[in-house]
Write an enzyme that holds these catalytic residues in place. Structure first.
Site, mmCIF file in Angstrom:
data_model
loop_
_atom_site.group_PDB
_atom_site.id
_atom_site.type_symbol
_atom_site.label_atom_id
_atom_site.label_comp_id
_atom_site.label_asym_id
_atom_site.label_seq_id
_atom_site.Cartn_x
_atom_site.Cartn_y
_atom_site.Cartn_z
ATOM 1 N N ASN A 34 40.120 12.972 38.396
ATOM 2 C CA ASN A 34 40.806 14.140 37.796
ATOM 3 C C ASN A 34 42.000 13.708 36.932
ATOM 4 O O ASN A 34 42.993 14.426 36.825
ATOM 5 C CB ASN A 34 41.236 15.154 38.861
ATOM 6 N N ASP A 41 32.389 7.342 32.598
ATOM 7 C CA ASP A 41 33.739 7.072 33.093
ATOM 8 C C ASP A 41 34.446 6.092 32.141
ATOM 9 O O ASP A 41 34.002 4.959 31.978
ATOM 10 C CB ASP A 41 33.598 6.461 34.492
ATOM 11 N N CYS A 92 41.040 11.670 33.821
ATOM 12 C CA CYS A 92 40.476 11.353 32.497
ATOM 13 C C CYS A 92 39.504 12.443 32.028
ATOM 14 O O CYS A 92 39.839 13.260 31.165
ATOM 15 C CB CYS A 92 39.761 10.000 32.503
ATOM 16 N N ARG A 93 38.295 12.468 32.602
ATOM 17 C CA ARG A 93 37.238 13.335 32.042
ATOM 18 C C ARG A 93 37.418 14.810 32.375
ATOM 19 O O ARG A 93 37.341 15.659 31.477
ATOM 20 C CB ARG A 93 35.868 12.850 32.534
ATOM 21 N N SER A 94 37.617 15.148 33.663
ATOM 22 C CA SER A 94 37.664 16.583 33.996
ATOM 23 C C SER A 94 38.908 17.286 33.438
ATOM 24 O O SER A 94 38.794 18.440 32.998
ATOM 25 C CB SER A 94 37.482 16.843 35.490
ATOM 26 N N CYS A 143 35.451 15.436 38.076
ATOM 27 C CA CYS A 143 35.095 14.019 37.882
ATOM 28 C C CYS A 143 35.575 13.258 39.116
ATOM 29 O O CYS A 143 35.767 13.858 40.177
ATOM 30 C CB CYS A 143 35.673 13.466 36.580
#
Ligand code: 4NP
Length: 160
Positions: free
Chosen positions: A14, A127, A16-18, A11
């Site tokens: 690195n 995001d 939150c999402r990934s 993401c």
């Protein structure tokens, strides 16, 4: 014995999402007993959060579903990642565009949107950084669905 499949979740930050995709997919892999055959990591296209733990809001949303993200630390995508990983999975279309610019042409076939594996209308994991708690829940909903789908895809490929 065949070489393990290496999967990199990517993401922007690195944090939150990934890392969420990393921890959820690693859990799915371990539950399937495939931890020696599927290796998982995550990274960000940006450099602002290198060395930082995941965002506290991501950690809280993940902990509520039984995932512990506390050991992860952010890192930036490196040139060697395109050689070392078999699948480099972007959380959104901006991340994918950035990866396409960074990746050597011979490795561009490894780049995909993570959500491509899920049978859903969504193409991206949005995001959540400037969002609310419910946006972090939504990240987990999408990531859990895509992680299940990715595992099914890899198992199918293994049987071919
Ligand atoms: P991520 O979220 O890409 O899912 O880790 C973000 C984290 C940090 C920032 C943006 C998105 N930032 O602008 O610092």
């Amino acid at each position: 014995m065949t070489a393990p499949v290496r999967v990199l979740m990517v993401c922007l930050g690195n944090i939150c999402r990934s890392p969420t995709a990393h921890i959820v997919f690693a859990r799915r892999v371990a539950e399937a007993g495939l931890q020696d055959q599927v290796l998982v990591d995550s990274a960000g296209t940006g450099d602002w959060h290198i060395g930082h733990p995941p965002d506290a809001r991501s950690c809280a949303a993940a902990a509520a579903r039984g995932y512990d993200m506390s050991a992860l630390r952010a890192r930036q995508v490196q040139a060697r990642d395109f050689h070392e990983f078999d699948l480099v999975l972007a959380m959104d279309e901006n991340n994918l565009r950035d990866l396409q610019r960074l990746a050597p042409p011979q490795h561009r076939h490894k780049l995909r949107l993570f959500m491509d594996f899920a049978d859903m209308d969504e193409r991206s994991v949005p995001d959540p950084y400037y969002g609310e708690a419910e946006d972090f829940q939504r990240v987990l909903d999408l990531v859990e669905t895509a992680a299940d789908a990715l595992l099914r895809h890899l198992r199918q490929r293994q049987q071919e």
